[in-house]
Design a protein around this motif. Structure first.
Motif, PDB file in Angstrom:
ATOM      1  N   TYR A 168     103.717  33.278   7.873  1.00  0.00           N
ATOM      2  CA  TYR A 168     102.545  32.782   6.845  1.00  0.00           C
ATOM      3  C   TYR A 168     101.124  33.637   7.303  1.00  0.00           C
ATOM      4  N   ARG A 169     100.747  34.081   6.128  1.00  0.00           N
ATOM      5  CA  ARG A 169      99.543  35.135   6.337  1.00  0.00           C
ATOM      6  C   ARG A 169      98.889  35.319   5.056  1.00  0.00           C
ATOM      7  N   GLN A 170      97.705  35.309   4.902  1.00  0.00           N
ATOM      8  CA  GLN A 170      96.880  35.996   3.744  1.00  0.00           C
ATOM      9  C   GLN A 170      97.006  37.500   3.887  1.00  0.00           C
ATOM     10  N   ASN A 171      96.669  38.257   2.733  1.00  0.00           N
ATOM     11  CA  ASN A 171      96.534  39.733   2.439  1.00  0.00           C
ATOM     12  C   ASN A 171      97.861  40.334   3.010  1.00  0.00           C
ATOM     13  N   VAL A 172      98.994  39.842   2.948  1.00  0.00           N
ATOM     14  CA  VAL A 172     100.060  40.691   3.394  1.00  0.00           C
ATOM     15  C   VAL A 172     100.535  41.465   2.122  1.00  0.00           C
ATOM     16  N   GLU A 173     100.497  42.846   2.242  1.00  0.00           N
ATOM     17  CA  GLU A 173     100.625  43.842   1.157  1.00  0.00           C
ATOM     18  C   GLU A 173     102.168  43.775   1.030  1.00  0.00           C
ATOM     19  N   ILE A 174     102.445  43.840  -0.218  1.00  0.00           N
ATOM     20  CA  ILE A 174     103.848  43.777  -0.885  1.00  0.00           C
ATOM     21  C   ILE A 174     104.708  44.587   0.123  1.00  0.00           C
ATOM     22  N   ASP A 175     104.397  45.773   0.405  1.00  0.00           N
ATOM     23  CA  ASP A 175     105.171  47.028   0.798  1.00  0.00           C
ATOM     24  C   ASP A 175     105.491  46.549   2.510  1.00  0.00           C
ATOM     25  N   GLU A 184      99.774  22.008   6.761  1.00  0.00           N
ATOM     26  CA  GLU A 184      99.905  21.637   5.572  1.00  0.00           C
ATOM     27  C   GLU A 184     100.553  20.263   5.420  1.00  0.00           C
ATOM     28  N   CYS A 185     101.464  19.997   6.030  1.00  0.00           N
ATOM     29  CA  CYS A 185     102.087  18.642   6.085  1.00  0.00           C
ATOM     30  C   CYS A 185     101.181  17.557   6.385  1.00  0.00           C
ATOM     31  N   ARG A 186     100.151  17.788   7.294  1.00  0.00           N
ATOM     32  CA  ARG A 186      98.965  16.850   7.379  1.00  0.00           C
ATOM     33  C   ARG A 186      98.019  16.850   6.282  1.00  0.00           C
ATOM     34  N   LEU A 187      97.638  17.955   5.590  1.00  0.00           N
ATOM     35  CA  LEU A 187      96.562  17.881   4.668  1.00  0.00           C
ATOM     36  C   LEU A 187      97.278  17.780   3.262  1.00  0.00           C
ATOM     37  N   TYR A 188      98.403  17.931   2.983  1.00  0.00           N
ATOM     38  CA  TYR A 188      98.907  17.908   1.451  1.00  0.00           C
ATOM     39  C   TYR A 188      98.912  16.339   0.928  1.00  0.00           C
ATOM     40  N   SER A 189      98.332  16.352  -0.050  1.00  0.00           N
ATOM     41  CA  SER A 189      98.164  14.813  -0.740  1.00  0.00           C
ATOM     42  C   SER A 189      98.043  14.787  -2.191  1.00  0.00           C
ATOM     43  N   HIS A 190      97.739  13.656  -2.439  1.00  0.00           N
ATOM     44  CA  HIS A 190      97.728  13.081  -4.157  1.00  0.00           C
ATOM     45  C   HIS A 190      95.939  13.306  -4.399  1.00  0.00           C
ATOM     46  N   LYS A 191      95.955  13.612  -5.653  1.00  0.00           N
ATOM     47  CA  LYS A 191      94.607  13.410  -6.177  1.00  0.00           C
ATOM     48  C   LYS A 191      93.867  11.922  -6.012  1.00  0.00           C
ATOM     49  N   VAL A 192      92.775  11.833  -5.664  1.00  0.00           N
ATOM     50  CA  VAL A 192      92.111  10.539  -5.714  1.00  0.00           C
ATOM     51  C   VAL A 192      91.030  10.665  -6.627  1.00  0.00           C
ATOM     52  N   ASN A 193      90.896   9.435  -7.628  1.00  0.00           N
ATOM     53  CA  ASN A 193      89.382   9.322  -8.378  1.00  0.00           C
ATOM     54  C   ASN A 193      88.289   9.073  -7.636  1.00  0.00           C
ATOM     55  N   GLN A 194      86.970   8.799  -8.413  1.00  0.00           N
ATOM     56  CA  GLN A 194      86.145   8.418  -7.609  1.00  0.00           C
ATOM     57  C   GLN A 194      86.109   6.901  -7.204  1.00  0.00           C
ATOM     58  N   ALA A 195      86.963   6.132  -7.888  1.00  0.00           N
ATOM     59  CA  ALA A 195      87.116   4.789  -7.368  1.00  0.00           C
ATOM     60  C   ALA A 195      87.932   4.623  -6.405  1.00  0.00           C
ATOM     61  N   GLY A 196      88.559   5.666  -5.829  1.00  0.00           N
ATOM     62  CA  GLY A 196      89.383   5.827  -4.597  1.00  0.00           C
ATOM     63  C   GLY A 196      90.800   5.344  -4.775  1.00  0.00           C
ATOM     64  N   ASN A 240      99.680  23.837   0.222  1.00  0.00           N
ATOM     65  CA  ASN A 240     101.296  23.702  -0.235  1.00  0.00           C
ATOM     66  C   ASN A 240     102.081  24.903  -0.157  1.00  0.00           C
ATOM     67  N   HIS A 241     101.658  25.963   0.514  1.00  0.00           N
ATOM     68  CA  HIS A 241     102.539  27.096   0.492  1.00  0.00           C
ATOM     69  C   HIS A 241     103.753  27.035   1.134  1.00  0.00           C
ATOM     70  N   ALA A 242     103.657  26.542   2.486  1.00  0.00           N
ATOM     71  CA  ALA A 242     104.971  26.362   3.424  1.00  0.00           C
ATOM     72  C   ALA A 242     105.860  25.232   2.679  1.00  0.00           C
ATOM     73  N   ILE A 243     104.961  24.314   1.918  1.00  0.00           N
ATOM     74  CA  ILE A 243     105.610  23.389   1.619  1.00  0.00           C
ATOM     75  C   ILE A 243     106.556  23.679   0.390  1.00  0.00           C
ATOM     76  N   ASP A 244     105.822  24.391  -0.485  1.00  0.00           N
ATOM     77  CA  ASP A 244     106.419  24.981  -1.560  1.00  0.00           C
ATOM     78  C   ASP A 244     107.604  25.729  -1.227  1.00  0.00           C
ATOM     79  N   ALA A 245     107.532  26.548  -0.089  1.00  0.00           N
ATOM     80  CA  ALA A 245     108.660  27.459   0.278  1.00  0.00           C
ATOM     81  C   ALA A 245     109.700  26.607   0.644  1.00  0.00           C
ATOM     82  N   ILE A 246     109.517  25.439   1.498  1.00  0.00           N
ATOM     83  CA  ILE A 246     110.572  24.448   1.803  1.00  0.00           C
ATOM     84  C   ILE A 246     111.203  23.871   0.711  1.00  0.00           C
TER      85      ILE A 246
END
Length: 170
Positions: free
Chosen positions: A37-44, A118-130, A141-147
Motif C-alpha cells: 500500500y503506497r501512493q506514487n508507485v510508478e507503473i514500472d 481503512e476498516c476503521r474509517l470506511y463509512s456511509h454518507k451522513v446528511n446534516q440531520a445526522g 476504500n483502496h485496500a477494501i476495494d482490493a479485498i
C-alpha cells in the motif's frame, strides 16, 4: 480448512494509493494476511513494490480493477502474469460490502496497518440531520476495494444463488 489465498489489486497513484492484498477464508472469518500500500508507485515499479511486501504474489491469481485494462495488460507482461480484471455487476460495491460484513469477523494482521486503518474509517454518507444514508463515502476504500476484488467470485456466487429461475410457467 483454510480457503485461498485470494488476492486483489486496486490501482492508484496520487492521491489514491496502490493497494494489493492477500486474504484467506477460515472458520467463517475473512483473514487479511498481507498488504502492499503506497501512493506514487510508478507503473514500472509496481510488481517489485508488491513482491517486496507480499511473498509470492506473482504466483497466484489476482483480481484487479477492471477500469484499468491498460494497467492490467502492462502488469501481466511485467512481473504479474496472473493478474486478471475483476468482473463487476450492478451494485457490486454494495453487495461486496454486505458480503464482507456477513463473516463473523474480518481479521487484519498487525502488519497490514493501512488495511486496518481503512476498516476503521470506511463509512456511509451522513446528511446534516445526522441520518446515515445508504451511499458509501468514496474515501478510505483502496485496500477494501482490493479485498472485494479478491473475493469477487465468492460474492457473485452467493448473489447468483439467491436468484432462482422460474421454469414451467404458462
Amino acid at each position: 480448512g483454510w480457503d485461498g489465498p485470494y488476492q486483489g489489486l486496486d490501482f492508484g497513484f496520487n492521491p489514491d494509493p496502490l493497494a494489493a492484498v492477500r486474504c484467506w477464508i477460515h472458520d467463517d472469518r475473512l483473514w487479511v494476511e498481507h498488504e502492499a500500500y503506497r501512493q506514487n508507485v510508478e507503473i514500472d515499479a509496481m510488481s517489485e513494490f508488491i513482491a517486496g511486501r507480499i511473498p509470492g504474489f506473482a504466483d497466484y491469481p489476482t483480481r484487479a480493477d477492471s477500469a484499468e485494462p491498460k494497467t492490467i495488460s502492462y502488469a501481466k507482461r511485467n512481473g504479474l502474469p496472473k493478474v486478471e480484471p475483476v468482473k463487476k455487476w450492478p451494485n457490486s460495491v454494495t453487495e461486496g460490502i454486505r458480503f464482507m460484513r456477513s463473516y463473523k469477523e474480518i481479521v487484519v494482521h498487525s502488519r497490514c496497518k493501512n488495511t486496518a486503518n481503512e476498516c476503521r474509517l470506511y463509512s456511509h454518507k451522513v446528511n446534516q440531520a445526522g441520518d446515515v444514508l445508504p451511499e458509501l463515502v468514496d474515501a478510505n476504500n483502496h485496500a477494501i476495494d482490493a479485498i472485494r476484488y479478491a473475493i469477487a467470485p465468492l460474492i457473485k456466487a452467493v448473489q447468483q444463488s439467491k436468484t432462482k429461475a422460474v421454469t414451467g410457467a404458462c
